[in-house]
Design an enzyme around this catalytic site. Sequence first.
Site, short mmCIF file in Angstrom:
data_model
loop_
_atom_site.label_atom_id
_atom_site.label_comp_id
_atom_site.label_asym_id
_atom_site.label_seq_id
_atom_site.Cartn_x
_atom_site.Cartn_y
_atom_site.Cartn_z
N LYS A 1 -30.55 -10.84 -89.48
CA LYS A 1 -32.01 -10.66 -89.50
C LYS A 1 -32.39 -9.33 -90.16
CE LYS A 1 -34.50 -10.42 -85.62
NZ LYS A 1 -35.48 -10.70 -84.54
N SER B 1 -33.71 5.08 -83.66
CA SER B 1 -34.42 3.86 -84.06
C SER B 1 -34.25 3.63 -85.54
CB SER B 1 -35.91 3.96 -83.72
OG SER B 1 -36.61 2.86 -84.28
N GLN C 1 -35.60 1.21 -87.09
CA GLN C 1 -36.90 0.78 -87.63
C GLN C 1 -37.74 1.98 -88.04
OE1 GLN C 1 -38.82 -1.83 -84.83
NE2 GLN C 1 -37.25 -3.41 -84.99
N ASP D 1 -29.78 -4.74 -79.38
CA ASP D 1 -30.30 -6.10 -79.26
C ASP D 1 -29.37 -7.01 -78.46
OD1 ASP D 1 -32.67 -5.69 -80.65
OD2 ASP D 1 -31.73 -6.08 -82.59
N LYS E 1 -38.85 -3.65 -75.99
CA LYS E 1 -38.51 -4.69 -76.95
C LYS E 1 -39.53 -5.83 -76.82
CE LYS E 1 -34.86 -3.25 -79.21
NZ LYS E 1 -34.84 -3.24 -80.68
N ARG F 1 -36.69 -5.84 -71.41
CA ARG F 1 -35.47 -6.63 -71.26
C ARG F 1 -34.64 -6.23 -70.05
NH1 ARG F 1 -34.01 -7.33 -77.74
NH2 ARG F 1 -35.37 -9.14 -78.04
N ARG G 1 -34.26 -13.50 -77.12
CA ARG G 1 -32.94 -13.10 -76.63
C ARG G 1 -32.78 -13.35 -75.13
NH1 ARG G 1 -30.68 -11.44 -81.12
NH2 ARG G 1 -31.90 -10.21 -82.60
#
Length: 451
Positions: A28, A174, A176, A326, A353, A357, A404
């Site tokens: 991804k 991070s 991102q 992840d 997330k 999670r 997930r």
Amino acid sequence: MSHSAPARPLSIAASGPLVGTLTVPGDKSISHRSLMFAGLAVGESRISGLLEGEDVLATAGAMRAMGAQVERTADGVWQVHGVGVGGLLQPQVALDMGNSGTSTRLLMGLVASHAITATFIGDASLSKRPMARVTEPLSRMGASFTTAPGERLPLTMRGLCPAVPIDYTLPVASAQVKSAVLLAGLNTPGITRVIEPVPTRDHSERMLRGFGAQLTVEETPQGRMIAITGEAELRAQNIEVPGDPSSAGFWMVAASVVPGSDVTIRNVLMNPTRIGLVTALRMMGASIDELAQRDVGGEPVADLRVRHAALTAIEVPPDLAPSMIDEYPILFVAAAFARGTTVARGAHELRVKESDRIAAMAAALGLAGVRVSEHEDGLSIEGRDGDPLPGTRDARVASLLDHRIAMSMAVAGMHARAAVTIDDAAPIATSYPAFVDTARALGALPQWMNR
């Protein structure tokens, strides 16, 4: 994508060994970046193996809306005619990110150094996720933002051209945020630098170099410093996307915990910044063999053969967190079948997330009969020493619109006395549309249920 779809409950129970060979969807992270970088390159890029889940399709739609030509051919290859760095056009509609935080944060970086205005919207889950960690550095570069309360979507941003190069130290590990700043730096005069005290996945750096950007990486006392020279010219590329290690993780754990299983997963990305789950599972005693090791497009790749093995609890090293952030939900499932109590800490990022999670998996595993203690930054999980889980019987696990969580608890159901039922498994399509079909092909018996 941002509109609510009907819930699709999924039930799955033990059905014997998992056996077979499979491929997982394209990675991804690499899929998102290949579309973005190709959309900024000069000429036609061809991408094979692209993950065609909803998250990546959101990126494709956004790049089209900003002028790139993005088309899928009949043989599954994606052709992208880029607009050139600095050539993004004003989108005429809001950019619908669906459930994709990666699309949102990286595209915000692209827009930041263009003289355009873009509005980002998303589904209910994405709209709860904070964007401040991206808006803060991009504001320093000259972009301005109007957001929903709490720096959340819907969000409208106005880019600045020319933007201002900055030196930015990541306050939290991070990939991102790092990538968003580097992408803003692509169209910014001068040199933009990002320092990461803790290394994160490096796909942006590898791929930007491949497209021709001037990018250097240097180890400093403050951490890893990535510097990109702006006003770059990217050259079109042919890209082969390797299999996503996050998606492979579900089958690694499933084969490890279901007695008699023997599964081979082909063409899995083995980038050192992405294989924390493999490291953790091996520490627990998992049998994971790397076959046919090779290099694909500058990334290490291998086939993984995974066989059932007795797992032993571990204290998960916190420094593995960036390379498996992840994969924590599926690691928690592995821990549920191990001998002893596994402690996984240092994963604060899991709180923000697609869902919280940590809380979501504590509730889900507890419902399935596992003893769990929740910490601010992780979980302690009392394993069942290989015994099946009791299952959820008449209760339903809450997926919280998180793909997930749904897939991890589906794997838990593959070694449970009673079925594990997930209230809504529709979000699986965001990253792994063929997950249920693959489970059936390996010998599992997932069943879609009536609402």
